[in-house]
Design an enzyme around this catalytic site. Structure first.
Site, short mmCIF file in Angstrom:
data_model
loop_
_atom_site.label_atom_id
_atom_site.label_comp_id
_atom_site.label_asym_id
_atom_site.label_seq_id
_atom_site.Cartn_x
_atom_site.Cartn_y
_atom_site.Cartn_z
CG HIS A 55 -1.95 -1.05 1.25
ND1 HIS A 55 -3.25 -0.87 0.84
CD2 HIS A 55 -1.88 -2.35 1.64
CE1 HIS A 55 -3.93 -1.99 0.99
NE2 HIS A 55 -3.12 -2.92 1.46
CG ASN A 128 -8.05 -4.03 1.42
OD1 ASN A 128 -7.26 -3.09 1.52
ND2 ASN A 128 -7.67 -5.28 1.44
CE1 TYR A 338 -1.69 -4.71 9.34
CE2 TYR A 338 -1.73 -2.56 8.30
CZ TYR A 338 -2.02 -3.91 8.28
OH TYR A 338 -2.62 -4.45 7.18
C1 HEM Z 1 -0.58 -1.76 5.05
C2 HEM Z 1 0.76 -6.02 6.87
C3 HEM Z 1 -3.51 -7.92 5.59
C4 HEM Z 1 -5.07 -3.49 4.54
C5 HEM Z 1 0.16 -2.77 5.62
C6 HEM Z 1 1.49 -2.62 6.12
C7 HEM Z 1 1.86 -3.81 6.64
C8 HEM Z 1 0.77 -4.72 6.45
C9 HEM Z 1 3.17 -4.16 7.32
C10 HEM Z 1 2.32 -1.35 6.06
C11 HEM Z 1 1.96 -0.52 7.27
C12 HEM Z 1 2.71 0.78 7.32
O1 HEM Z 1 3.89 0.81 6.99
O2 HEM Z 1 2.09 1.78 7.76
C13 HEM Z 1 -0.29 -6.91 6.70
C14 HEM Z 1 -0.30 -8.28 7.15
C15 HEM Z 1 -1.49 -8.82 6.77
C16 HEM Z 1 -2.24 -7.78 6.10
C17 HEM Z 1 0.84 -8.96 7.90
C18 HEM Z 1 -2.03 -10.21 6.96
C19 HEM Z 1 -1.63 -11.04 7.91
C20 HEM Z 1 -4.33 -6.88 5.25
C21 HEM Z 1 -5.74 -6.98 5.04
C22 HEM Z 1 -6.19 -5.72 4.75
C23 HEM Z 1 -5.05 -4.85 4.77
C24 HEM Z 1 -6.56 -8.26 5.17
C25 HEM Z 1 -7.58 -5.24 4.49
C26 HEM Z 1 -8.66 -5.83 4.95
C27 HEM Z 1 -3.98 -2.66 4.57
C28 HEM Z 1 -4.05 -1.25 4.27
C29 HEM Z 1 -2.76 -0.74 4.42
C30 HEM Z 1 -1.92 -1.86 4.80
C31 HEM Z 1 -5.30 -0.46 3.87
C32 HEM Z 1 -2.32 0.68 4.20
C33 HEM Z 1 -2.43 1.45 5.51
C34 HEM Z 1 -2.21 2.92 5.27
O3 HEM Z 1 -3.02 3.53 4.54
O4 HEM Z 1 -1.26 3.47 5.82
N1 HEM Z 1 -0.26 -4.07 5.81
N2 HEM Z 1 -1.48 -6.64 6.08
N3 HEM Z 1 -3.93 -5.58 5.08
N4 HEM Z 1 -2.70 -3.00 4.89
FE1 HEM Z 1 -2.11 -4.79 5.48
#
Ligand code: HEM
Ligand code: NDP
Length: 503
Positions: A55, A128, A338
């Site tokens: 993202h 999402n 996160y």
């Molecule tokens: C961003 C991990 C599943 C939605 C991220 C980031 C990580 C991460 C490390 C970067 C965070 C940052 O640097 O600020 C994971 C892991 C998941 C997973 C380990 C599963 C075990 C999901 C799922 C969704 C999701 C299922 C939605 C339902 C997002 C979104 C962002 C993001 C929207 C961007 C956040 C922002 O706008 O700063 N994810 N994620 N992720 N993830 Fe996940």
């Protein structure tokens, strides 16, 4: 010159020049003592922070959330205690796979992150624009993301890797169907729904728990681009989302979403006929109708994008009393992941940055001390209370906000969530009952275009998955693939025979 307008060093001293280096003689060389030059170059080298591991490309806005309906029967969260309650909100919408400079109108799932600055601290929903996800065990998340990023040798995105992985994880077909449908390229963030996706929980003042899904219903029409429209648009601008969102808000056209919840009594999770904590499944609206809760409106562009959007740290671990997790295996992993990412990407005290500080919280009292970025007081006005317990009136935990016990039973083990017929029921309903003929036709073509460059073995394995969803689905994609010339630009794939595991 007035003090107000006078350029200074970061230590506050006036600067004589910001354009001409100090040199020994007119032709140089530069003097090391020209500290402002050194400082300027050194700061430039530190202007970038690591982009989000996923993202990375995003667009943000600020606004207000207002409660319109009473849900105190489900939650004791203060923000929902009264109709009319309001709080400030920050949102960041994003694509998943693209890097920081990726084009906006690419086919991808969109992130939908929200921060509610409530009186009881920040509550984040990091969801999402889809109600489900590709996988349902966190062990698979890093591998899944690797298939979305660049191949180690070609440094190109690899459809072969994507479909190879999905074919081995048939539970992904629900999400892949949405991704390849019209909703895979929203025209901009203002024309798509948002979902918390996971099952969360809420508990009320009597300690009664319900399982809950969050839906953010778009108040603007749902609008999407076809592949052809998006390709043409990207040829003229790569920043179409940023332009549309920024200009809409500057023009006073404030985008709005209605927060709705689906609610399931705690005990019903045992009897409802499907696993309500499986992130690859929705809760059917017919069984669990949407309950309106409140309205989100975004009426402000951040004054500084880096400060409010790039520095924003959204995390499922940010929750307030009255809102809790569920046993969803993916959610449990995200609760860890996160904040870990934020400490790496932003630094130790990332919560104190303006985007993340709990600006509406009644109090901020914690025992984290010192460390880098400790640019605010480290004693909260009580320097003797730097450990706990103490006799100096330092902050103490409040048991009244404790979550009611979460009933869990079973032996600790690794429970494989086997592929089952249930994995095909919901995508089948989407394909056969929700989409119309024209939408199905575009789905076939979009899917064929996406997997066009893949090897025969990957295509056949993926078509076998589609066959289980619906024979027409497989037939439609097969026909669209045969009719297309999408493999003209095929990215070479390895000549090696696929391993048994991949077959
Ligand atoms: C961003 C991990 C599943 C939605 C991220 C980031 C990580 C991460 C490390 C970067 C965070 C940052 O640097 O600020 C994971 C892991 C998941 C997973 C380990 C599963 C075990 C999901 C799922 C969704 C999701 C299922 C939605 C339902 C997002 C979104 C962002 C993001 C929207 C961007 C956040 C922002 O706008 O700063 N994810 N994620 N992720 N993830 Fe996940
Ligand atoms: P409904 O007929 O009540 O709901 C269908 C849902 O599908 C609506 O929310 C609709 O959004 C949405 N939709 C329409 N086209 C697409 C698309 N291309 N991609 C994603 N979503 C789309 O039926 P059910 O609740 O029984 O669900 C049937 C199927 O619809 C599910 O199996 C699932 O695949 C999908 N779905 C279900 C959701 C849920 O939470 N129950 C949420 C989203 C999708 P809109 O209202 O804007 O038309």
């Amino acid at each position: 010159m007035s003090d107000k307008n006078r350029l200074t060093t970061t230590a506050g001293a006036p600067v004589p020049s910001n354009n001409t280096s100090a040199t020994a003689g007119e032709r140089g060389p530069v003097l090391l003592q020209d500290y402002q030059l050194v400082e300027k170059l050194a700061h430039q080298n530190r202007e970038r922070i690591p982009e989000r591991v996923v993202h990375a490309k995003g667009w943000g806005a600020q606004g207000t959330f207002r409660v319109t309906h009473d849900i105190t029967q489900y939650t004791c969260a203060d923000i929902f205690s009264k109709v009319g309650n309001e709080c400030e909100i920050l949102s960041r919408w994003s694509t998943v796979a693209g890097e920081l400079g990726a084009a906006d109108a690419e086919r991808d799932v969109r992130g939908f992150s929200l921060k509610f600055y409530t009186n009881e601290g920040n509550w984040d929903v990091v969801g999402n624009n889809t109600p489900i996800f590709f996988v349902r065990d966190a062990f698979k998340f890093p591998d899944f993301i690797r298939t979305q990023k660049r191949h180690p040798k070609t440094n190109l995105r690899s459809p072969e890797a994507m479909f190879d992985f999905w074919a081995a994880q048939p539970e992904s077909v629900h999400q892949v169907t949405i991704l390849m449908s019209d909703r895979g390229i929203p025209v901009n963030p203002m024309h798509m729904h948002g979902y918390g996706s996971h099952t969360y929980s809420m508990w009320n003042k009597d300690g009664v728990r319900h399982w809950v899904k969050f839906h953010f219903r778009c108040q603007q029409p749902i609008q999407n681009y076809t592949n052809a429209e998006a390709e043409k648009l990207i040829g003229s601008t790569r920043e179409s989302y940023q332009e549309d969102l920024y200009n809409a808000i500057e023009d006073g056209n404030f985008p709005r979403w209605e927060l709705n919840i689906q609610v399931m009594p705690e005990a019903e999770a045992e009897t409802c006929g499907f696993n309500p904590f499986d992130l690859t499944k929705v809760w059917p609206h017919g069984d669990y109708p949407l309950i309106p809760v409140g309205m989100l409106e975004f009426d402000r562009n951040p004054e500084n994008y880096f400060q409010m959007v790039e520095n924003a740290a959204f995390s499922p671990s940010n929750k307030v009393p009255g809102i809790g997790y569920s046993p969803d295996k993916m959610l449990q992993a995200r609760v860890f992941s996160y904040a870990d990412a934020h400490r790496y990407r932003l630094g130790t005290h990332y919560e104190a940055l303006p985007a993340n500080a709990p600006k509406a919280a009644a109090g901020l009292n914690h025992y984290h001390k010192d460390g880098t970025m400790r640019f605010f007081t480290n004693d909260f006005g009580n320097p003797d209370a730097y450990y706990e317990p103490n006799q100096y009136g330092g902050p103490v935990a409040d048991p009244s906000v404790a979550e009611p016990p979460l009933r869990i039973n079973g032996d600790a083990d690794r429970y494989v969530q086997q592929e089952s017929d249930a994995d095909y029921v919901q995508p089948r309903k989407l394909y056969a009952e929700v989409l119309n003929d024209a939408e199905r036709d575009r789905l076939h073509k979009n899917m064929a275009a996406a997997f066009g460059p893949c090897s025969r073995s990957v295509k056949d394995r993926w078509l076998a998955v589609l066959e289980k969803v619906h024979p027409d689905y497989a037939a439609g994609v097969r026909a669209a693939d045969a009719a297309s010339d999408s493999d003209v630009n095929a990215i070479p794939v390895s000549d090696e025979t696929p391993t048994e595991a991949a077959e």
